[in-house]
Design an enzyme around this catalytic site. Sequence first.
Site, PDB file in Angstrom:
ATOM      1  CE  LYS A  22      18.446 -58.310  64.976  1.00  0.00           C
ATOM      2  NZ  LYS A  22      17.425 -58.691  63.995  1.00  0.00           N
ATOM      3  CG  ASN A  23      18.544 -59.806  59.682  1.00  0.00           C
ATOM      4  OD1 ASN A  23      18.101 -59.791  60.833  1.00  0.00           O
ATOM      5  ND2 ASN A  23      18.318 -58.826  58.824  1.00  0.00           N
ATOM      6  NE  ARG A  96       9.590 -61.912  62.808  1.00  0.00           N
ATOM      7  CZ  ARG A  96       8.379 -62.128  62.324  1.00  0.00           C
ATOM      8  NH1 ARG A  96       7.338 -62.069  63.108  1.00  0.00           N
ATOM      9  NH2 ARG A  96       8.194 -62.391  61.055  1.00  0.00           N
ATOM     10  CG  ASP A 120      12.345 -54.191  65.266  1.00  0.00           C
ATOM     11  OD1 ASP A 120      12.760 -53.939  66.401  1.00  0.00           O
ATOM     12  OD2 ASP A 120      13.086 -54.338  64.290  1.00  0.00           O
ATOM     13  CG  ASP A 337      16.185 -54.131  58.138  1.00  0.00           C
ATOM     14  OD1 ASP A 337      14.987 -53.963  58.420  1.00  0.00           O
ATOM     15  OD2 ASP A 337      16.762 -55.230  58.238  1.00  0.00           O
ATOM     16  CG  MET A 359       8.879 -54.403  51.568  1.00  0.00           C
ATOM     17  SD  MET A 359      10.584 -54.980  51.394  1.00  0.00           S
ATOM     18  CE  MET A 359      10.457 -56.647  52.024  1.00  0.00           C
TER      19      MET A 359
END
Length: 452
Positions: A22-23, A96, A120, A337, A359
């Site tokens: 995804k990223n 995002r 998120d 994550d 984080m």
Amino acid sequence: MAVFKIEGGHLLSGTITPQGAKNEALQVICATLLTHEPVMIHNIPDIRDVNNLIQLLKDIGVKVTKTDNSYTFQADALKMDYLESDEFVHKCAELRGSVLMIGPLLARMGKAIVTKPGGDKIGRRRLDTHFLGFSKLGAKFHHIESRNVYEIYAPKANGQKLKANGQQLKANGQKLKGAYMLLDEASVTGTANIIMAAVLAEGTTTIYNAACEPYIQQLCIMLNGMGANISGIGSNLLTIVGVRDLHGTEHCLLPDMIEVGSFIGMAAMCGDGVRIKDVSIKDLGIIPDAFRRLGVKVEADGDDLFIPRQKHYVIDSFIDGTIMTLSDAPWPGLTPDLLSVLIVVATQARGSVLFHQKMFESRLFFVDKLIDMGAQIILCDPHRAVVVGHDRKLTLRGQRMSSPDIRAGIAMLIAAMSANGVSTISNIEQIDRGYEHIEHRLNALGAHIERI
């Protein structure tokens, strides 16, 4: 809104293949804006965040064609008027990933519009690193209070109408200028955005304290395939020599490391022998070892991972006998994550573990749902939680839940699959943002998940 109804207690077995990352997809799809030539990208996942970004690119004039899970993008006729519209700003505010369009648009077109992006609700996710990097390259900012947006301009481009092909900017020398910069944090999206802005800048850009995740490496490899000149790939010191133009290329996404980690967690909690195919083990970093520290058996077989049935798994302690601590960190540290998944897995281990989420300040708040399910968790503060494992002597019980974000959502799904009774998870659109057709793929392994 859709809801997952999960009947827990069913063992999973068989083989599952992770989706494309995804990223990485969000980054490389935005990078197609840097050229007017076609760019083909393979293994793109069919998930909400990626699909919404692709639609946004279509809206601004990018030609998109799809064959199976491969897409071709051609940004040869961008609609600059639409890029300045309220409709575009509103769509960016809901996604995002839209923030990754800023660097390519600024580099190629000389102008971009910035609004606070969606995503998120996991605490403050600032854009300072992006802004500071663009400023180092010479960009100027103008805040429009009435629309609550920032306009960002390349040098000398302020207030000028831009041609869709960007030729007017090049002819007048209105381009970003290469510079040395030390990033205030190793932000993944910040690094990606600055890289994409710098590849067409004049001169040399040096980025120190750059994020070096595999997905950043993949972005750099793709850009070099388009004609960019990036060195230091895989390190936190990148050198980018600007080029005049980029051309088309072909690129394939890595498997999604977060989905691989999620599947390891599912197999540990409720698996009866699960094989995860083609995971690109060399790009997983310490993810398999993080599960091994919880006592989970993770076996490598070629480029597959096999997780046998875990009747019991015992949490390690440190060499001096002190309690195990797992904390997130920038790559090559443990990705934040996966902390949600690791917390769920720890609830059925033997022993105790401290999780330290450094984080993001709101990512641990979902543990109250696990506590309601019977988990023994002490939430020390917004960043730390201690899990005391049940050693499978006390099974979690079904519960009604709502997914606050992608990763907490998948953690809740794992908990529900391992629990006694029936659970429901609402707001599963959050899960859909990051996991492709997840209920169908897990049901094929033996899960009982219904979308209602």
